[in-house]
Design a protein around this motif. Sequence first.
Motif, short mmCIF file in Angstrom:
data_model
loop_
_atom_site.label_atom_id
_atom_site.label_comp_id
_atom_site.label_asym_id
_atom_site.label_seq_id
_atom_site.Cartn_x
_atom_site.Cartn_y
_atom_site.Cartn_z
N GLU A 7 -8.00 3.89 2.73
CA GLU A 7 -8.31 2.52 2.31
C GLU A 7 -7.46 1.52 3.09
O GLU A 7 -7.94 0.44 3.45
N HIS A 47 0.83 -1.21 0.00
CA HIS A 47 0.00 0.00 0.00
C HIS A 47 0.87 1.26 0.00
O HIS A 47 0.53 2.26 -0.64
N SER A 50 -9.00 1.22 6.53
CA SER A 50 -10.29 0.52 6.49
C SER A 50 -10.13 -0.96 6.19
O SER A 50 -11.04 -1.74 6.40
N SER A 51 -8.93 -1.36 5.69
CA SER A 51 -8.68 -2.78 5.39
C SER A 51 -8.23 -3.56 6.61
O SER A 51 -7.90 -4.74 6.50
N LYS A 66 -6.98 9.26 -0.05
CA LYS A 66 -7.98 8.21 -0.25
C LYS A 66 -7.35 6.83 -0.09
O LYS A 66 -7.92 5.94 0.55
#
Length: 637
Positions: free
Chosen positions: A460, A438, A463-464, A456
């Motif tokens: 992400e 990431h 949120s993963s 963004k």
Amino acid sequence: QLGLNSHSYAAFMHAYGAAKQLDKLDALYREVKVRKVPMTWLMFVSLVDAYGKSGRLDAIPAVLEDAKPFLTAGSRGHDQRTAVYNTLVNVYGKAGNIRQVDSLLKEMEEHGVKKDDVTYTTLLNVYGQTGQVGKLEQVLEEMDAGLLKLDSEKRTYAYTTVLNVYRKVGNVQKAERLLERMAEEGLPMSKVGYNIILTMHTRSGQMDKAIDVLQQMKAANIEPDRWTYGHLIWFYGEHLGDEQKLNEVVQEMNQRGMDYSAEAYQSLMKAYGKLRRIDKIDAMTSGLENHGMANKVELMGTLLSVYHEARRQDLVDKVLETAVATKKHQLDHFFFLQALRAYARSDRFDKVQYVLGLMKDVGLKPDNDISTEVVQALCTAGDIAAAHQVVRDLEGTTVNRNYRPLMYAYAKNKNLLKVQEVWAEMLAAGITPGVLDHQARIWAYSECGMHEEVWKAFKEVLSSGYQLTVSLCETMILALGRSNQFHYLNSLLQLMEEAQITFNQRIYGKLITIYGRAGDLDQVKELAQQMVNDGMQYDEQTLLTLITLYGHAKEVDELVALEGKIQSHGNLHSDQLAAITLANQYAANGHMDKADKVLSEFKLRVNDLPEELQLETEGVQVQRVSDEMSDDEDVAS
């Protein structure tokens, strides 16, 4: 003649799997299915383990299909299904497929399969390797809920595993709280645990706390071992290049009659390489049997790294020639990895190809580290297509496919489309992106000017199920700072505070650079003071940045305060650069007397050094700024 029953087949499957004779294992598996021999839990474990270790993950779904009746059936007494699921979790976890791990855990719950101590240990290792702190803490909570009671030894191991993960992500505060929790439960702090905490403090640059840990070890009658001192050697030697402090650590080890670990010995040699003390390196290569370096191949591999660090490519070539002439067919992965790094990071790509040819000659196949180094070398050389093909060719092997160098390379060329293709290819291969993957994607957005996508992509990641790591924070600080997105940067710093991420030298240095570039000198001063308050020394880059920023801002008093930092740094080459930079800034501000003083004091230090280092510093001239200053503020730097 007697014939094979289920137990016999299981034993042979286990034997062929352990011996990596997969052709015989496959044949036996086919025979079992043809003869309709009842499958046992040991057969499933042997097949999954063997296919997983050989990288044949594509063969496991067929095994799972055959195992479905066994896995869905109820069990009495000891549930042998747990062993099968443990093996599956371990295999997919090591492959980085966390989605499959989570799916298997859900299956266990649906089929009424209970977790045992091996399950929890495996999960701790899997989530620890991928840096998923949240899931790691959930495992601990489940253990605490009383679903499984571990004895003190296994519980200490579990806590130590979590401590090590906190070390990797840089969360010192959580680590310290876990230590308090261990003490409350009456669990003894192991030497390994102390070493982990010591490493956390040295890696973040907080040497005052590291020394406190050292004293706590002694107070608890736990003698510091060679790994403990190895951390100190790394910090003072490889990281800071402080020869005086380094020699103090070495002297204490010698007084205690302590042998070096191979890692500490290599770190010490690398430190002398950084200091360019070839005389010290030569002296260390005798008596190797006392330092875990009796293996001449290992020594030669270390020397490749050391001489590269010392910028002596002539000596790198000499070591390689000697190794090929005397030990060619004994050269191992470690040696070839050091050779590739020495040449690839010196942009000597003809030598990289030569080393790869040598590997082929001796019949040695690339492992994970070497494959990654080759991909990085090809990317650096500009042949990204060849690097991409190397990664694709790893499909079906035991070597992990590392797509990160490709993303960084395409990003450097501002080719966002290719970055997105690589990301899609990685997902299609069933690889669950880790935090480092990431990070590469985030940096690619930043490099390609897609600044709004940076935040963004960061959200992400969170949120993963991943939590903040020091490395991720460093990437975000750079990405947000270069685009002047200070509103997002402030939000990031708030998240870091909530997650109790400890600032290290690199984070402070990056923030100082960003706020300095933005002209916020008050914030720069506050960050610099906070570094001091946290017991950190300025690293070379931060010191040079501060000198330049204060010089441009005509903050002469701040420059005077930095003089002491040069005197106490301990690394001649860093101090030489800092002294020249400081002298130029004094000259740029019209203080020639102060410039002369800085250079005179540095010259006195040089005169006290051994002759071989005096020779290296002879002829160094300071290019002073003219008394008549130009309007161009870049003249000073």
